[in-house]
Write an enzyme that holds these catalytic residues in place. Structure first.
Site, PDB file in Angstrom:
ATOM      1  N   GLY A 258       0.835  -1.188   0.000  1.00  0.00           N
ATOM      2  CA  GLY A 258       0.000   0.000   0.000  1.00  0.00           C
ATOM      3  C   GLY A 258       0.875   1.245   0.000  1.00  0.00           C
ATOM      4  O   GLY A 258       2.067   1.191   0.319  1.00  0.00           O
ATOM      5  N   CYS A 259       0.263   2.374  -0.351  1.00  0.00           N
ATOM      6  CA  CYS A 259       1.032   3.621  -0.450  1.00  0.00           C
ATOM      7  C   CYS A 259       1.486   4.105   0.925  1.00  0.00           C
ATOM      8  O   CYS A 259       2.670   4.392   1.129  1.00  0.00           O
ATOM      9  CB  CYS A 259       0.204   4.677  -1.171  1.00  0.00           C
ATOM     10  SG  CYS A 259      -1.511   4.773  -0.609  1.00  0.00           S
ATOM     11  N   TYR A 260       0.569   4.158   1.896  1.00  0.00           N
ATOM     12  CA  TYR A 260       0.983   4.581   3.242  1.00  0.00           C
ATOM     13  C   TYR A 260       2.037   3.639   3.826  1.00  0.00           C
ATOM     14  O   TYR A 260       3.043   4.098   4.380  1.00  0.00           O
ATOM     15  CB  TYR A 260      -0.219   4.603   4.196  1.00  0.00           C
ATOM     16  CG  TYR A 260      -1.167   5.764   4.042  1.00  0.00           C
ATOM     17  CD1 TYR A 260      -0.749   7.074   4.281  1.00  0.00           C
ATOM     18  CD2 TYR A 260      -2.502   5.556   3.715  1.00  0.00           C
ATOM     19  CE1 TYR A 260      -1.639   8.138   4.186  1.00  0.00           C
ATOM     20  CE2 TYR A 260      -3.397   6.607   3.612  1.00  0.00           C
ATOM     21  CZ  TYR A 260      -2.967   7.896   3.849  1.00  0.00           C
ATOM     22  OH  TYR A 260      -3.853   8.940   3.749  1.00  0.00           O
ATOM     23  N   PRO A 261       1.841   2.306   3.753  1.00  0.00           N
ATOM     24  CA  PRO A 261       2.860   1.413   4.318  1.00  0.00           C
ATOM     25  C   PRO A 261       4.245   1.621   3.707  1.00  0.00           C
ATOM     26  O   PRO A 261       5.258   1.514   4.401  1.00  0.00           O
ATOM     27  CB  PRO A 261       2.317   0.009   4.012  1.00  0.00           C
ATOM     28  CG  PRO A 261       0.832   0.198   3.993  1.00  0.00           C
ATOM     29  CD  PRO A 261       0.629   1.555   3.371  1.00  0.00           C
ATOM     30  N   THR A 262       4.314   1.934   2.409  1.00  0.00           N
ATOM     31  CA  THR A 262       5.627   2.136   1.795  1.00  0.00           C
ATOM     32  C   THR A 262       6.380   3.266   2.501  1.00  0.00           C
ATOM     33  O   THR A 262       7.533   3.097   2.932  1.00  0.00           O
ATOM     34  CB  THR A 262       5.474   2.455   0.295  1.00  0.00           C
ATOM     35  OG1 THR A 262       4.884   1.319  -0.341  1.00  0.00           O
ATOM     36  CG2 THR A 262       6.811   2.764  -0.367  1.00  0.00           C
TER      37      THR A 262
END
Ligand code: NAP
Length: 330
Positions: free
Chosen positions: A143-147
């Protein structure tokens, strides 16, 4: 490599098309849309005029059979309908949805639906799992936030007691379909916390950080700001015996020594990574905590760029091939 994209009308699908137009080893041969099959790509994505001579096709296996690799850029719950049949005919898959990022039990709990096409996948945070990605047939793109969150803290996660992520995303994170939430007058000049204590990306962040440190405590607050692209994450890190700033930069430099797309900076700005696959990181040391800030473009390192980075690794290319463009500034 012959490349297919399922979900070519969406934001991550069109970003894949933009980036793959610059990739010297990849040829896009099939791009799907249920709603716009038969329409030329450049009539839908006007900004791509001159780069593709293809029409959208229906998302069915026979249209994708020539591909070496397919990107599934569709909502969660939909990718699982395509992935098993693609893999069964020997096509490698990079899934941009959440369908393969968590173990089956956690997925079904967090996403509230039965997983109907479960396969083992490698979590595609390239900087952490490069060797496994190189051998994988299915990569679950993060996901974008986890990256942004995981990259900010991974080098010191072993020693961290608690980390509080405060993350702000541009509106493209919500996908191309307009909603009341993303409607211009509702979001213009506003920064909106949402899913404050229960965003699904929390589970990915926890899973990856607990692999370094099973005791680590994690909190995560997502917000949307009224810009198109970017995720700015401030990680408030609490630990005993806070190292000096110099020591911390030394730890991060060593950890990310072979990572082309992680750049250590004195400070970070979203417009220093825009349109690029870089994750910029800056570290600040306070009396009570460390603050690690990271900046990514959610559509590039947070989605389509990282997906291509993973494709490169899966096919034995240098991970920066086709992605080596500087950010778009100002
Ligand atoms: N946006 C981001 O920043 C971001 C970052 C990381 C991960 N992701 C994830 O990546 C995936 C795609 O995100 P997005 O932002 O590109 O979404 P989007 O803009 O809403 O696009 C979704 C695409 O999927 C297609 N689609 C929808 N349902 C489908 C179905 N049942 N079968 C086949 N195609 C279908 C749509 O095309 P047609 O309706 O034309 O068929 C459309 O092209 C999502 O799972 C999202 O969570 C997004």
């Amino acid at each position: 490599m012959k490349v297919g994209i399922i979900g070519g009308t969406g934001y991550t699908g069109s970003e894949l098309l933009r980036l793959l137009a610059m990739h010297p080893e990849a040829e896009v041969v099939a791009v799907t849309s249920r709603t716009l099959a038969g329409k030329p790509i450049h009539e839908v994505h006007r900004f791509l005029k001159g780069f593709y001579d293809l029409e959208f096709v229906e998302p069915v296996l026979r249209n994708l059979e020539d591909c070496d690799v397919v990107f599934t850029a569709v909502p969660h719950g939909e990718a699982m309908k395509f992935v098993p049949e693609l893999m069964d005919v020997g096509i490698k898959v990079v899934d941009l949805s959440a369908d393969y990022r968590l173990d089956r039990e956690t997925y079904e709990k967090v996403y509230g639906k039965k997983h109907e096409g479960y396969r083992d996948a490698v979590y595609g945070l390239t900087e952490l799992h490069r060797d496994e990605i190189a051998k994988a047939d299915l990569v679950a793109n993060p996901g974008c936030y986890p990256t942004g969150a995981i990259l900010a803290v991974a080098p010191i996660a072993e020693k961290v007691e608690r980390v509080v992520f405060d993350a702000k995303s541009g509106i493209t994170g919500a996908g191309a379909k307009p909603t009341e939430f993303t409607h211009y007058p509702n979001l213009h000049e506003a920064i909106v916390p949402y899913k404050v204590t229960n965003h699904r990306h929390y589970w990915e962040i926890v899973k990856e950080l607990r692999a370094f440190n099973p005791e680590i405590e994690v909190s995560f607050t997502p917000q949307v700001f009224p810009g198109s692209r970017g995720i700015l994450t401030s990680a408030h890190v609490f630990m005993k015996d806070i190292p000096s700033r110099e020591e911390l930069y030394g730890i991060y430099e060593k950890f990310y020594g072979n990572c082309y797309f992680v750049r250590l900076q004195d400070e970070v700005r979203l417009n220093w990574v825009r349109g690029s696959n870089f994750c910029d990181i800056a570290i600040f040391v306070g009396e009570d905590r460390i603050v690690v800030c990271s900046a990514i473009d959610n559509l590039v390192k947070g989605a389509s760029g990282q997906a291509i980075q993973n494709m490169n690794v899966m096919f034995g290319l240098e991970e920066w091939v086709g992605l080596n463009n500087p950010p778009l500034f100002p």
